[in-house]
Design a protein around this motif. Sequence first.
Motif, PDB file in Angstrom:
ATOM      1  N   ALA A   1       0.827  -1.194   0.000  1.00 16.54           N
ATOM      2  CA  ALA A   1       0.000   0.000   0.000  1.00 16.54           C
ATOM      3  C   ALA A   1       0.867   1.252   0.000  1.00 16.54           C
ATOM      4  CB  ALA A   1      -0.931  -0.006   1.210  1.00 16.54           C
ATOM      5  N   LYS A   2       1.983   1.204   0.744  1.00 14.98           N
ATOM      6  CA  LYS A   2       2.876   2.371   0.791  1.00 14.98           C
ATOM      7  C   LYS A   2       3.473   2.655  -0.586  1.00 14.98           C
ATOM      8  CE  LYS A   2       4.153   2.479   5.642  1.00 14.98           C
ATOM      9  NZ  LYS A   2       5.000   1.842   6.649  1.00 14.98           N
ATOM     10  N   GLN A   3       3.897   1.565  -1.240  1.00 15.29           N
ATOM     11  CA  GLN A   3       4.452   1.746  -2.594  1.00 15.29           C
ATOM     12  C   GLN A   3       3.413   2.336  -3.537  1.00 15.29           C
ATOM     13  OE1 GLN A   3       5.746  -2.140  -3.733  1.00 15.29           O
ATOM     14  NE2 GLN A   3       7.382  -2.167  -2.196  1.00 15.29           N
ATOM     15  N   ARG A   4       2.200   1.800  -3.418  1.00 16.30           N
ATOM     16  CA  ARG A   4       1.156   2.259  -4.341  1.00 16.30           C
ATOM     17  C   ARG A   4       0.753   3.693  -4.033  1.00 16.30           C
ATOM     18  NH1 ARG A   4      -2.574  -2.883  -5.451  1.00 16.30           N
ATOM     19  NH2 ARG A   4      -0.994  -4.093  -6.540  1.00 16.30           N
ATOM     20  N   LEU A   5       0.816   4.056  -2.749  1.00 19.70           N
ATOM     21  CA  LEU A   5       0.498   5.426  -2.359  1.00 19.70           C
ATOM     22  C   LEU A   5       1.443   6.391  -3.058  1.00 19.70           C
ATOM     23  CD1 LEU A   5      -1.085   7.383  -0.456  1.00 19.70           C
ATOM     24  CD2 LEU A   5       0.761   7.077   1.184  1.00 19.70           C
ATOM     25  N   LYS A   6       2.734   6.014  -3.064  1.00 23.49           N
ATOM     26  CA  LYS A   6       3.726   6.872  -3.709  1.00 23.49           C
ATOM     27  C   LYS A   6       3.411   7.029  -5.193  1.00 23.49           C
ATOM     28  CE  LYS A   6       8.479   6.822  -3.417  1.00 23.49           C
ATOM     29  NZ  LYS A   6       9.651   6.005  -3.129  1.00 23.49           N
ATOM     30  N   ARG A   7       3.054   5.889  -5.778  1.00 26.78           N
ATOM     31  CA  ARG A   7       2.752   5.914  -7.212  1.00 26.78           C
ATOM     32  C   ARG A   7       1.510   6.762  -7.480  1.00 26.78           C
ATOM     33  NH1 ARG A   7       3.304   4.698 -11.919  1.00 26.78           N
ATOM     34  NH2 ARG A   7       1.770   3.675 -13.234  1.00 26.78           N
ATOM     35  N   ALA A   8       0.494   6.626  -6.590  1.00 24.96           N
ATOM     36  CA  ALA A   8      -0.730   7.397  -6.764  1.00 24.96           C
ATOM     37  C   ALA A   8      -0.445   8.893  -6.648  1.00 24.96           C
ATOM     38  CB  ALA A   8      -1.764   6.968  -5.730  1.00 24.96           C
ATOM     39  N   GLU A   9       0.480   9.243  -5.746  1.00 32.58           N
ATOM     40  CA  GLU A   9       0.839  10.666  -5.612  1.00 32.58           C
ATOM     41  C   GLU A   9       1.466  11.194  -6.892  1.00 32.58           C
ATOM     42  OE1 GLU A   9       1.620  11.095  -0.805  1.00 32.58           O
ATOM     43  OE2 GLU A   9       3.231  10.391  -2.117  1.00 32.58           O
TER      44      GLU A   9
ATOM     45  N   LEU B   1      -5.639   7.475  -3.953  1.00 33.86           N
ATOM     46  CA  LEU B   1      -4.763   7.967  -2.886  1.00 33.86           C
ATOM     47  C   LEU B   1      -5.417   7.738  -1.528  1.00 33.86           C
ATOM     48  CD1 LEU B   1      -2.108   9.829  -3.267  1.00 33.86           C
ATOM     49  CD2 LEU B   1      -3.548  11.597  -2.319  1.00 33.86           C
ATOM     50  N   GLN B   2      -6.684   8.101  -1.439  1.00 34.15           N
ATOM     51  CA  GLN B   2      -7.410   7.938  -0.167  1.00 34.15           C
ATOM     52  C   GLN B   2      -7.470   6.472   0.240  1.00 34.15           C
ATOM     53  OE1 GLN B   2     -11.199   9.680  -0.836  1.00 34.15           O
ATOM     54  NE2 GLN B   2     -10.495  11.774  -0.495  1.00 34.15           N
ATOM     55  N   ARG B   3      -7.685   5.606  -0.745  1.00 36.33           N
ATOM     56  CA  ARG B   3      -7.770   4.181  -0.430  1.00 36.33           C
ATOM     57  C   ARG B   3      -6.474   3.665   0.154  1.00 36.33           C
ATOM     58  NH1 ARG B   3     -10.825   2.334  -5.894  1.00 36.33           N
ATOM     59  NH2 ARG B   3     -12.592   3.699  -5.516  1.00 36.33           N
ATOM     60  N   HIS B   4      -5.366   4.057  -0.465  1.00 35.84           N
ATOM     61  CA  HIS B   4      -4.080   3.570   0.036  1.00 35.84           C
ATOM     62  C   HIS B   4      -3.800   4.127   1.419  1.00 35.84           C
ATOM     63  CE1 HIS B   4      -3.485   1.573  -3.629  1.00 35.84           C
ATOM     64  NE2 HIS B   4      -3.300   2.660  -4.357  1.00 35.84           N
ATOM     65  N   MET B   5      -4.214   5.374   1.674  1.00 39.79           N
ATOM     66  CA  MET B   5      -4.001   5.960   2.996  1.00 39.79           C
ATOM     67  C   MET B   5      -4.814   5.189   4.047  1.00 39.79           C
ATOM     68  SD  MET B   5      -3.584   9.868   1.804  1.00 39.79           S
ATOM     69  CE  MET B   5      -4.269  10.752   3.132  1.00 39.79           C
ATOM     70  N   LEU B   6      -6.047   4.844   3.652  1.00 38.80           N
ATOM     71  CA  LEU B   6      -6.882   4.075   4.576  1.00 38.80           C
ATOM     72  C   LEU B   6      -6.274   2.695   4.836  1.00 38.80           C
ATOM     73  CD1 LEU B   6      -9.510   3.523   6.152  1.00 38.80           C
ATOM     74  CD2 LEU B   6     -10.535   2.768   4.013  1.00 38.80           C
ATOM     75  N   ARG B   7      -5.769   2.081   3.771  1.00 40.74           N
ATOM     76  CA  ARG B   7      -5.150   0.768   3.918  1.00 40.74           C
ATOM     77  C   ARG B   7      -3.999   0.828   4.905  1.00 40.74           C
ATOM     78  NH1 ARG B   7      -5.107  -0.419  -2.105  1.00 40.74           N
ATOM     79  NH2 ARG B   7      -6.942  -1.713  -2.382  1.00 40.74           N
ATOM     80  N   ILE B   8      -3.156   1.850   4.726  1.00 42.20           N
ATOM     81  CA  ILE B   8      -1.980   1.974   5.582  1.00 42.20           C
ATOM     82  C   ILE B   8      -2.419   2.194   7.032  1.00 42.20           C
ATOM     83  CG2 ILE B   8       0.040   3.408   6.080  1.00 42.20           C
ATOM     84  CD1 ILE B   8       0.142   3.916   2.999  1.00 42.20           C
ATOM     85  N   LYS B   9      -3.445   3.052   7.184  1.00 42.50           N
ATOM     86  CA  LYS B   9      -3.924   3.373   8.529  1.00 42.50           C
ATOM     87  C   LYS B   9      -4.457   2.110   9.220  1.00 42.50           C
ATOM     88  CE  LYS B   9      -7.779   5.684  10.475  1.00 42.50           C
ATOM     89  NZ  LYS B   9      -9.024   6.278  10.030  1.00 42.50           N
ATOM     90  N   LEU B  10      -5.337   1.424   8.532  1.00 46.59           N
ATOM     91  CA  LEU B  10      -5.983   0.257   9.157  1.00 46.59           C
ATOM     92  C   LEU B  10      -5.008  -0.905   9.288  1.00 46.59           C
ATOM     93  CD1 LEU B  10      -8.793  -0.436  10.218  1.00 46.59           C
ATOM     94  CD2 LEU B  10      -9.253  -1.539   8.038  1.00 46.59           C
ATOM     95  N   GLY B  11      -4.160  -1.073   8.280  1.00 45.31           N
ATOM     96  CA  GLY B  11      -3.200  -2.169   8.301  1.00 45.31           C
ATOM     97  C   GLY B  11      -2.152  -2.002   9.385  1.00 45.31           C
ATOM     98  N   SER B  12      -1.774  -0.770   9.717  1.00 49.56           N
ATOM     99  CA  SER B  12      -0.738  -0.533  10.714  1.00 49.56           C
ATOM    100  C   SER B  12      -1.262  -0.704  12.131  1.00 49.56           C
ATOM    101  CB  SER B  12      -0.155   0.881  10.572  1.00 49.56           C
ATOM    102  OG  SER B  12       0.069   1.182   9.236  1.00 49.56           O
ATOM    103  N   GLU B  13      -2.574  -0.493  12.312  1.00 51.73           N
ATOM    104  CA  GLU B  13      -3.162  -0.587  13.651  1.00 51.73           C
ATOM    105  C   GLU B  13      -3.127  -2.008  14.193  1.00 51.73           C
ATOM    106  OE1 GLU B  13      -7.105   0.888  13.453  1.00 51.73           O
ATOM    107  OE2 GLU B  13      -6.479   2.985  13.436  1.00 51.73           O
ATOM    108  N   ARG B  14      -3.161  -2.918  13.263  1.00 52.80           N
ATOM    109  CA  ARG B  14      -3.318  -4.323  13.621  1.00 52.80           C
ATOM    110  C   ARG B  14      -2.171  -4.817  14.489  1.00 52.80           C
ATOM    111  NH1 ARG B  14      -1.737  -8.295   9.617  1.00 52.80           N
ATOM    112  NH2 ARG B  14      -1.624  -6.565   8.164  1.00 52.80           N
TER     113      ARG B  14
END
Lengths: 132, 277
Positions: free
Chosen positions: A92-100, A119-132
Amino acid sequence: MPLKTSIVTPYGIVWEGDAEYISFKSVEGEIGFLPERAPAIMKLVVDVVEIRAIDGVHTFAVHGGYILQERDKTTIITDAAERPEEINVERAKQRLKRAEELLEISNSRRERARNQAKLQRHMLRIKLGSER
Amino acid sequence: MSKGKLRAIKKRIESTNSTMQITRAMEMVARAKINKTQKGLRFVRQYEQSMERALKRAYLGLESRPELSGEGDLLLVVTADMGLAGAFNAEILKLAEQELKKLNVKRLVTVGVKAESYFKKHGVELSAFSHFYDTPDLDEAAIIVDDIMDAMEANNLGGLSMVYSNFKTPLAQVPKVVNILPLKPFERTENDLYDFEPDIELLYRDILYSWIVSIVLRGLYETKVGELYARQNAMKNATENASNMIERLTLVRNKLRQSNITQEIIEVVNGAEALNG
């Protein structure tokens, strides 16, 4: 009587079951549905949807879409819904960079909107995925 | 005597055999893809049906019926990127041609190489999506719909129709036309009052857009599954034909060889007889 709920995406039904409580974020703010909620249609923002069911709380990263509350059932219609454990944060982080990068070079209004959503989707992924 | 003819037949058998190997391979490739794609089609259909339900509720919640704006239609034609599938593409194009005559088409959008090359010289402005995907997904449908919406706005068009292949059964792919816009009015079936967030006008517009994306995605998917089945059938027939042909040619070859041998024996015997005087 619990809410008969299903999360429908073009790639399959992600979750189906009886919910005691659904909390989500609509375009006008955070909101929750309890059983016997009056019929409604709401547009969702890209954020977390939590469903409390008999077997525990289910969390999903939901990529926008709509929640349709009918008399006898609740349907979340969305482009995609992921469970936190399915999310690959690194990717997701890689894709976020690409989306930017893509957002910067998009030239039409619609293309920009599409990339903005990504962009928003990848940010959400990173947020939710990191909480775990 | 006819060694040349014998060799020619042998060559034909060999070439038919290699063609058969190719058609058999293509049949198997199509079959392998079918399973996955057909499962996907079920989900895409479900998604489109749910979206239509949401659209119906929103439509019935509108205080005034949305007025029709613009004249003329946009026609979306969905075909495959590759032939070798019997009459599959030709049938879609035939229906598209009929629609073109019936509707007031000012603009074309084509998906697939076959539709592009067919309509390129038709004199109607077109945008083409060729080799755009292997298996369609939502992003690609959204890009196509965005292009359609821009074209409809720019040309002030009010109608949108799609010609695609509806997947019925593995043996029957039926080309079909669906009129998407202007929207057919929904019948009110119950009197439930709905809450809308955001305001109904805004929400309706968004849902309408999402629904169009979902129905286009469905069209792409139905066509894809139909294409795979059509190719599987066509290639299966081709393999069978090739195998029949090899059988026939082998028979001819054997007869020819046998008659050559007989001929040679007669010549040897005749020669010996002549020497004996």
